[in-house]
Design an enzyme around this catalytic site. Structure first.
Site, PDB file in Angstrom:
ATOM      1  N   TRP A  19      -2.866  10.597   2.447  1.00 29.12           N
ATOM      2  CA  TRP A  19      -3.360  11.750   3.250  1.00 29.12           C
ATOM      3  C   TRP A  19      -4.247  12.610   2.355  1.00 29.12           C
ATOM      4  CZ3 TRP A  19      -2.902  17.110   3.138  1.00 29.12           C
ATOM      5  CH2 TRP A  19      -3.430  17.789   4.222  1.00 29.12           C
ATOM      6  N   ASP A 604       5.974  34.710 -14.910  1.00 29.67           N
ATOM      7  CA  ASP A 604       5.403  34.595 -13.685  1.00 29.67           C
ATOM      8  C   ASP A 604       6.690  34.411 -12.532  1.00 29.67           C
ATOM      9  OD1 ASP A 604       2.897  35.038 -14.403  1.00 29.67           O
ATOM     10  OD2 ASP A 604       2.225  33.174 -14.300  1.00 29.67           O
ATOM     11  N   HIS A 646       3.459  37.848 -12.578  1.00 34.51           N
ATOM     12  CA  HIS A 646       2.469  37.405 -11.465  1.00 34.51           C
ATOM     13  C   HIS A 646       3.334  37.262 -10.175  1.00 34.51           C
ATOM     14  CE1 HIS A 646      -0.719  36.043  -9.277  1.00 34.51           C
ATOM     15  NE2 HIS A 646      -0.226  34.821  -9.176  1.00 34.51           N
ATOM     16  N   HIS A 699      -8.461  30.353  -4.055  1.00 31.71           N
ATOM     17  CA  HIS A 699      -8.322  29.232  -3.441  1.00 31.71           C
ATOM     18  C   HIS A 699      -9.518  28.729  -2.453  1.00 31.71           C
ATOM     19  CE1 HIS A 699      -4.310  30.970  -3.697  1.00 31.71           C
ATOM     20  NE2 HIS A 699      -3.860  29.935  -3.861  1.00 31.71           N
TER      21      HIS A 699
END
Length: 765
Positions: A19, A604, A646, A699
């Site tokens: 996929w 993070d 983060h 993103h």
């Protein structure tokens, strides 16, 4: 009584990530839209055939997507934000993927975590637009399964209450208006499915397991009363998962034909409710008994006992045995795993193996006296062998855990004092610029790492390549004018896997992929034994990078709670205990970095929030040990050593206090898609430590303008002091291309320079 089985949903990724490759080929324009549709159809049908072959009695359709099911539902109802300039009757793929990924001049829709999982969904946006059924994609999938395979599948759709709860853009006044627009659309979808012959229709309502009040439950009752009144012939399975339901008595008495309950993560609450309220005799009880969120083989004797208890308490005459939630949260199959130790592999169950467990449990429940059924004893034996393995009995780790003291969770000085010491020691400018950690993992980086893993190149050649890439990007950062640099993480495939490979207690798979968001897939490590530090993991790369520049280079680590939440975790001891084991290992690594001269160390914790229990009343216990795990790892450093962290997508209005409790000197936050909401939160609950509000969305492949980032920075100064504010992208840049990364960072640095000049001018005037 005869039991039957089903699953709520199945992984759409494919056993070999078919996929992912198909979608990415389309994005790269390597295949046409027609070919994309043809390949997707074949994948859908193959998944259905596979489930039937494994022994599922009732397969589900509607669990397949081209990107995200919340996005699918939004476009099916015409919930397309105005900025995409959509005017057609149906939503084209270009608009669909623009909402998911953004495109030139059009910012992508916000993305956030699906309840307390590691999966991200696209947040629907309501702008008061007229809604209508653009295309009944659930009906298309139902007809496809019927016509191509001759099967009567169970359609599934995300429910109206959950869909509305997860939509942004309305307030308390406009919520009724929005819900009243949605209900007729759901009625239309259901009517068409019933007319086409659908026997059962699954409506997923995971929001029913969250904290609700009487007004919420009144809304749910009204929604389903209207739906059932308009579509009385629909056999609706109202499916919940991830926890026990709130307002159990009201939920199970909704006018639907069946109720799906989670008896894994919601075991205690749902069992207690069954004891107190019973269950309607005229309804199906879909019992989620096999864990859909972990990778461990089930103790089928225990599961059979649970099933019997459910039957006795509910007095239900029609029980479906199923997974606790969709199996999309686990890898597809263990069949491709050839390198795992037999004692571990035999104790694992991915999606396909869980379907086999459902089949075996159903068979045993229907005929417990069958002498040929050995599944129960085999599952017990596999679990016991792993429990007795040396990996789960590390005496050194046990001794270290027993010696933890309260002072191990505290820095030697309060933040205000540390800030003064660090300001003098580091001498950074106002609004220091930095990045989150990773830089683009180019095709060359991936190919070289793959060749090294396959032993086609030597360790020395691979190390030389990583050094060259690190040096190249150190110089790029210097040329861009960034203030605090990073080494780029070119030696790391994944921020959790990298550390797990260097710690005791972890195992790694060859093909155990799950979807994180879009086509971004991760291969979580397996924490199967006691976690222990063996030797320095990041010191060499950090020291090398620092030797190349006069700028500070951050040491980069993944925090204990994120390593925990982004791994498949052993289920024989409490998660708190595992988090502390990881923290003790990271503490040794942080001390080694500090000793080697690394002045800024980032640890993070992007996954801290997603581990929260779904009920707010259960948050405090998790946050207590989650925050303590971070502090256990980071509190032993000197005052002048600056600790950063983060975090990813958060609803920060209810999370500022835990963030502050971490006592990190600086936090960077992934917030560009929901920047305004965070500004509002900080107005209500001020934050007093160093903070970087991500000034652009990594993103999306688009390059944000200087002006765009200046606006975000100026808005941030409404709630932050100049001495607090760091400037950085939203997240790591591993998935981005080099050209767009450099251009975006160039604009970011220019925006920060303008901000410094503006602040300096205002001070002078």
């Amino acid at each position: 009584m005869k039991y039957t089985n089903s699953v709520i949903g199945y992984p759409y990724i494919g056993g070999n990530r078919e996929w992912k490759r198909t979608v990415e080929s389309y994005w790269k324009q390597e295949i046409s839209e027609h070919e994309l549709h043809e390949r997707m159809k074949q994948l859908r049908l193959d998944h259905l055939k596979k489930q039937l072959a494994l022994g599922i009695d009732q397969v589900t359709i509607g669990d397949f997507t081209y990107y995200d099911r919340m996005l699918d539902t939004a476009v099916m109802f015409g919930l397309v934000p105005k900025r995409y300039q959509w005017t057609a009757e149906t939503v084209d793929l270009g608009t669909y993927y623009a909402m998911a990924r953004g495109r030139e001049g059009q910012v992508a829709s916000e993305m956030t975590k699906w309840f307390n999982t590691n999966y991200h969904y696209i947040v629907p946006e309501y702008e008061g637009q007229k809604l209508y059924l653009t295309e009944n994609t659930i009906l298309k999938a139902y007809k496809e399964a019927k016509e191509e395979l001759g099967i009567e599948a169970k359609p599934t759709i995300i429910g109206p209450y959950t869909f509305s709860r997860l939509t942004k853009g309305y307030d308390a006044k406009t919520e009724p208006e929005y819900i009243l627009k949605l209900i007729p659309l759901y009625i239309q979808v259901l009517k068409q499915l019933v007319e086409a012959g659908a026997e059962w229709i699954q409506i997923e309502e995971p929001s029913l397991v969250t904290t609700l009040d009487k007004a919420d439950i009144a809304t749910v009752k009204e929604i389903y009363s209207q739906i059932v009144e308009e579509v009385p012939n629909a056999k609706i399975l109202l499916q919940t998962y991830f926890e026990s339901v709130s307002f159990f008595e009201e939920i199970v008495n909704l006018p639907v034909a069946g109720i799906g309950l989670d008896f894994v993560h919601g075991y205690k609450g749902n069992m207690d409710a069954l004891r107190k309220f019973g269950f309607p005799k005229n309804k199906v009880l879909a019992a989620g008994i096999i864990n859909g969120r972990d990778i461990w083989r089930a103790d089928l004797a225990e599961k059979y006992n649970t099933l019997q208890a459910i039957q006795q308490l509910s007095k239900c005459e029609n029980i479906w045995i199923q997974s606790s939630c969709s199996l999309q949260h686990v890898p597809v199959t263990t069949a491709y795993e050839k390198k795992l130790a037999p004692v571990l592999k035999n104790a694992l169950a991915f999606a396909d193996e869980k379907i086999i467990e459902l089949k075996e449990l159903t068979s045993y429940a229907n005929n417990p006296k069958d002498p040929g059924n050995n599944a129960i004893s085999e599952s017990i034996k596999a679990i016991q062998l792993l429990r007795e393995d040396a990996s789960r009995n590390n005496e050194t780790v046990k001794a270290e855990m027993a010696s933890i003291k309260e002072e191990d969770f505290k820095r030697s000085n309060v933040f205000e004092k540390r800030q003064e010491i660090q300001r003098e020691a580091l001498e950074l400018p106002l609004f220091p610029t930095t990045t989150i950690g990773s830089f683009p993992q180019s095709t060359e980086v991936k190919k070289t790492r793959s060749a090294w893993r396959k032993q086609k190149i030597s360790d020395a050649d691979y190390e030389a390549f990583v050094k060259e890439e690190t040096e190249r990007w150190i110089h790029i950062q210097e040329d861009l004018g960034l203030d605090v640099l990073v080494h780029g993480e070119f030696e790391r495939t994944d921020m959790v896997e990298y550390f797990g490979e260097k710690l005791d207690g972890f195992a790694f798979t060859e093909n155990a992929w799950v979807v994180s968001y879009g086509s971004r897939c991760v291969k979580p490590p397996i924490i199967y034994g006691d976690v222990a530090w063996k030797e320095p993991m990041t010191v060499k790369s950090s020291v090398y990078a620092q030797s190349l520049t006069k700028h500070y280079v951050k040491g980069m680590l993944t925090g204990p709670v994120t390593i925990l939440n982004w791994s498949f975790v052993r289920d024989d001891i409490p998660r708190k205990e595992i988090a502390y084991q990881i923290a003790l290992a990271l503490k040794k690594e942080i001390e080694a970095l500090e000793k080697a001269g690394i002045a800024i160390i980032q640890v993070d914790e992007p996954a801290l929030r997603e581990g929260l229990p779904l009920r707010k009343e259960n948050w405090s216990e998790y946050l207590d040990w989650g925050v303590k795990a971070f502090r256990l790892a980071t509190s032993s450093v000197e005052d002048q050593t600056q600790i950063h962290t983060h975090m990813c997508y958060c609803e920060f209005n209810d999370f500022i206090e835990p963030i502050s409790a971490l006592d990190a000197d600086v936090i960077s936050i992934e917030t560009s898609r929901s920047h305004g909401e965070l500004i509002d939160s900080l107005k209500e609950t001020p934050y007093d430590k160093g903070i970087g509000l991500g000034v652009y969305d990594i993103h999306s492949p688009r390059v944000p303008s200087i002006k765009e980032m200046e606006t975000i920075m100026q808005e941030s100064l409404e709630v932050l002091k100049p001495t607090q504010f760091w400037v950085n992208p939203d997240c790591g840049l591993k998935t981005r291309g080099e050209t767009e990364t450099v251009s975006s960072l160039q604009n970011m640095v220019e925006a920060a320079k303008t901000l410094r000049e503006d602040v300096a001018s205002s001070v002078k005037s």
